[in-house]
Design an enzyme around this catalytic site. Structure first.
Site, short mmCIF file in Angstrom:
data_model
loop_
_atom_site.label_atom_id
_atom_site.label_comp_id
_atom_site.label_asym_id
_atom_site.label_seq_id
_atom_site.Cartn_x
_atom_site.Cartn_y
_atom_site.Cartn_z
N GLY A 1 0.82 -1.21 0.00
CA GLY A 1 0.00 0.00 0.00
C GLY A 1 0.85 1.25 0.00
N GLY B 1 9.18 4.56 5.05
CA GLY B 1 7.98 3.90 5.57
C GLY B 1 7.83 3.97 7.07
N GLU B 2 8.93 4.02 7.80
CA GLU B 2 8.84 3.87 9.25
C GLU B 2 9.28 5.08 10.05
OE1 GLU B 2 9.74 -0.59 10.20
OE2 GLU B 2 10.62 -0.13 8.27
MO1 MOS Z 1 8.45 -2.79 9.00
S1 MOS Z 1 7.93 -3.26 10.95
O1 MOS Z 1 10.01 -3.58 8.94
O2 MOS Z 1 7.20 -3.64 8.13
#
Ligand code: MOS
Length: 752
Positions: free
Chosen positions: A477, A717-718
């Site tokens: 996504g 992403g994180e």
């Molecule tokens: Mo991230 S927790 O490495 O999907």
């Protein structure tokens, strides 16, 4: 800023690019895992243990088996062999709960699967699962939320291999703390959190002789294939895993859970496809969660605000037999300059399901603690918290004595402060007001790992002028389909609309997990090399096909740009579309393959590679009615070159929204009597919703990090989640005067 977000020419890199899979998603054409149906398909529903510690004594399946449309009820005696998977060196065969389902009669956590009902319909399977009767010998479960280190050796085995519990040290942290002029010694607590992606975990398994195919909602089709091959004693060529679209995962879907092998084992026994969709309640029990942590942070500083000592001693809970390491100390050793430092950890085993990666694992709870301590120390020193951070900016990564590949944390803080209007902050508690509301302002820093996993890709140039790019990674996504189209477009000059991206299938060239925020940085070299090879192949066709305008030229005299082949010396205007070159040769396509080497976790690195960032947060507080709101956020990210600012902003905003949940709402609570995660539904487990989400102003510094890959792109992403909770709790303190060190902040904490 290093380079403008609007790149020159027709390059799609660095431009806002809408998701190429968007139309398929909004029109319902995109098939998520549980949307796939097959002739004769059966439905499986697991039976959950209703104790968290003890032994299964008897299992009565007779009533369930007699129910209409029920095909079988499986348990330890009749499921057939399911083997344990084993860890591999490198990054393969990762599995967080190695014990195969039904391996023994011991129940170690509430909801552990003890049987599996399979029927012609989901309703019949559910009714049969509910009709299975179990008796147990029960013992009191240990789900105690006060953590104390268990009796672990100095080096513990973890999913990342052996890890010393003295994780990092330099100088003499204790002595420097003892003699420091200004000290802070506080403990910060984060609760167990549960991944709640919209899409439930789902598996459909089917066999064709010794070939196993799994449609699975996984963040790693290639890793899933390796683990399942071992669990069923097959060569990995005999297993295929497909995940075309995911409704997110947040890390909970990175690795296989026990329902996957159950579905495969049931399908093997019954000779039909078997679909198993994990319920929302089971999502809290059997598919991982973020560990509860308790972190003591001790800081020592000079009166002028120079850190002299940092001690970070953290504890986390984990299940009875698994090895997941919640690495809260990941960012601690390098984030600030401090001559004396010590990071240690301890583990407390509990009767709970396996702990797992959850968006920013380790660093997110870790930075909540250390960044909160930095804010509290700044207050004790009467130094502005931004200034305090600037005073302790390191020149190199002091934990490994390596230069950073690219670090612009100071610029993040300065730009964030400017965009937020931080200079107008009155540090006095509750002193700032607007429209009758009390304001609280807070800040915190962020960091996250950078690097690459290994990746392979294959690219085709086709005679209709289109390009196909294939990689066995998947899009959860976040925009991976779109990024691969942009990369292929960049190299071939073919517009994004004419690029077909094939992901989510282990039959494709091996791709990375969608994890660690590493997928984009990992695939770049593989896609570029695959494109180069396909273009070389095209040039050979161009110079060797009878009648070709390029007949007899040298390959190096030719170029491909904007989808046209041309002689460099003559210019693109005299070129021809590459589709003409292929058609003239009666070739449907040329193809190229490329690989990226893994750099993440590599021994002897030359640089310390991380992304950085910061958040500035405003809360509003109405003491009259005890209403707290996050009212605006400014986030600045130093995450390398941003390939798609549109999807990148979306990632950061989503992470900040999740950070509001971490700070104010999310908490999995265990019932001390039966050990059950008691709020195992979306009514009682609160996640941030639209009305909680404020305006979020995201800025990227956009400095390319050329140590990572040729485009200088790191992951996004994180990192957006790291630091948010620390900035919010600082803002809560600034507005209300209440210092909360145990997340989430509850209204009752503020009623003082
Ligand atoms: Mo991230 S927790 O490495 O999907």
């Amino acid at each position: 800023m290093a380079i403008s977000q609007q790149s020159s020419g027709s390059s799609p890199i660095g431009r806002d690019t809408v998701r190429i899979d968007g139309p398929r998603k909004v029109t319902g054409l995109a098939q998520y895992t549980s949307d796939f149906n097959f002739p004769g398909m059966l439905y499986a529903v697991p039976v959950e243990a209703t104790i968290a510690n003890g032994k299964l004594l008897t299992l009565d399946t007779s009533a369930a088996e007699k129910m209409p449309n029920v095909r079988a009820v499986f348990h330890r005696a009749n499921i057939g062999e399911i083997f344990r998977s084993t860890p591999a060196p490198g990054f393969d065969r990762v599995c967080l709960e190695r014990r195969p389902p039904f391996e023994d009669d011991v129940v170690r956590y509430y909801g552990q699967y003890i049987a599996l009902a399979v029927a012609d319909t989901f309703e019949a399977a559910k009714a049969a699962a509910d009709a299975v009767r179990a008796t147990y010998s029960k013992e009191k479960p240990n789900v105690d939320s006060r953590l104390e280190a268990g009796s672990d050796p100095d080096v513990v085995f973890t999913g990342y291999g052996p890890v010393p519990r003295l994780q990092s040290h330099r100088g003499d942290a204790e002595a420097a703390f003892t003699s420091a002029t200004v000290k802070l010694d506080e403990t910060y607590v984060t609760p167990a959190e549960t991944h709640n992606p919209l899409e439930l975990h789902s598996t459909t398994a089917m066999w064709d002789g010794q070939m196993l195919t799994l449609y699975d909602s996984t963040q790693g089709v290639v890793n899933m294939r390796s683990v399942m091959a071992q669990m069923f004693g097959l060569p990995k060529e005999n297993v295929r895993v497909i995940a075309k679209f995911l409704g997110s995962g947040f890390g909970g879907k990175l690795y296989p859970w026990t329902h996957v092998s159950l579905a495969a084992a049931a399908a093997r026994k019954l000779g039909k496809p078997v679909k198993l969709v994990v319920s929302r309640k089971m999502m809290f029990q059997t598919v991982g969660h973020r560990a509860h942590t308790q972190q003591r942070v001790r800081l020592g500083a000079t009166q002028e605000g120079k850190l002299v000592s940092l001690q970070h001693d953290y504890l986390y809970h984990l299940s009875m037999i698994d090895h997941y390491h919640e690495d809260c100390g990941e960012a601690t050793p390098f984030h600030y300059s401090v001559p004396n430092l010590r990071v240690t950890f301890g583990r407390a085993r509990r009767n709970i399901g396996a702990t797992a990666d959850m968006r920013g694992p380790g660093a997110v709870p870790g930075l909540y603690a250390t960044e909160s301590a930095m804010n509290e120390m700044a207050e004790r020193l009467k130094i502005d918290p931004v200034q305090f951070r600037l005073l302790n900016e390191p020149k190199i990564d002091e934990s490994v004595n390596l230069p950073f590949s690219s670090r612009h944390y100071v610029e993040c803080l300065n730009l964030g402060a400017e965009k937020f209007g931080w200079s107008k902050r009155n540090p006095a508690i509750g002193a700032m007001k607007r429209d009758g509301l009390t304001l609280g302002w807070g800040v915190a820093g962020a960091a996250w790992i950078a690097g690459r996993f290994a990746a392979d890709a294959n690219l085709q140039l086709r005679d209709d002028g289109t390009v196909r790019i294939a990689c066995g990674t998947q899009d959860i996504g976040t925009g991976t389909y779109t990024i691969l189209a942009q990369l292929a477009s960049q190299k071939t000059g073919v517009p994004v609309e004419k690029i077909e991206v094939e992901l989510g299938d282990s039959a494709l060239p091996d791709g990375p997990i969608s994890g660690g925020s590493l997928a984009t940085s990992s695939v770049i070299p593989a896609v570029f090399k695959a494109a180069d090879q396909a273009i070389s192949s095209l040039m050979i066709v161009a110079i060797s096909t009878p009648g070709s305008p390029f007949l007899g030229r040298k390959p190096e005299d030719l170029a491909l740009e904007g989808g046209r082949v041309f002689v460099k010396a003559e210019g693109i205007a005299k070129g021809v579309p590459f589709s003409d070159v292929l058609r003239q040769a009666n070739a449907r396509l040329v193809t190229g393959a490329g690989s990226s080497e893994q750099t993440a976790f590599a021994p002897n690195p030359k640089f310390s590679m991380h992304s950085f960032g910061c958040h500035f947060v405003e809360v509003t507080w109405q003491p009259e009615i005890a209403r707290l709101r996050v009212s605006r956020v400014v986030t600045v990210m130093d995450a390398g070159h941003i390939l798609n600012p549109l999807t990148a902003r979306n990632q950061i905003k989503g992470a900040v929204v999740m950070g509001i949940g971490m700070a104010l709402f999310e908490e999995t609570t265990y019932d001390p009597q039966n050990g059950a995660p008691i709020n195992s539904n979306l009514a009682d487990y609160i996640v941030t919703v639209n009305s909680d989400a404020p305006p979020i102003d995201v800025h990227f510094l956009d400095y390319p990090d050329k140590e990572i890959n040729e485009l200088g792109a790191r992951g996004i992403g994180e990192i957006g989640l790291a630091g948010v909770a620390a900035a919010i709790t600082a803002a809560v303190h600034h507005g209300t005067g209440v210092r909360v060190r145990e997340l989430p902040v509850k209204i009752e904490n503020l009623l003082v």
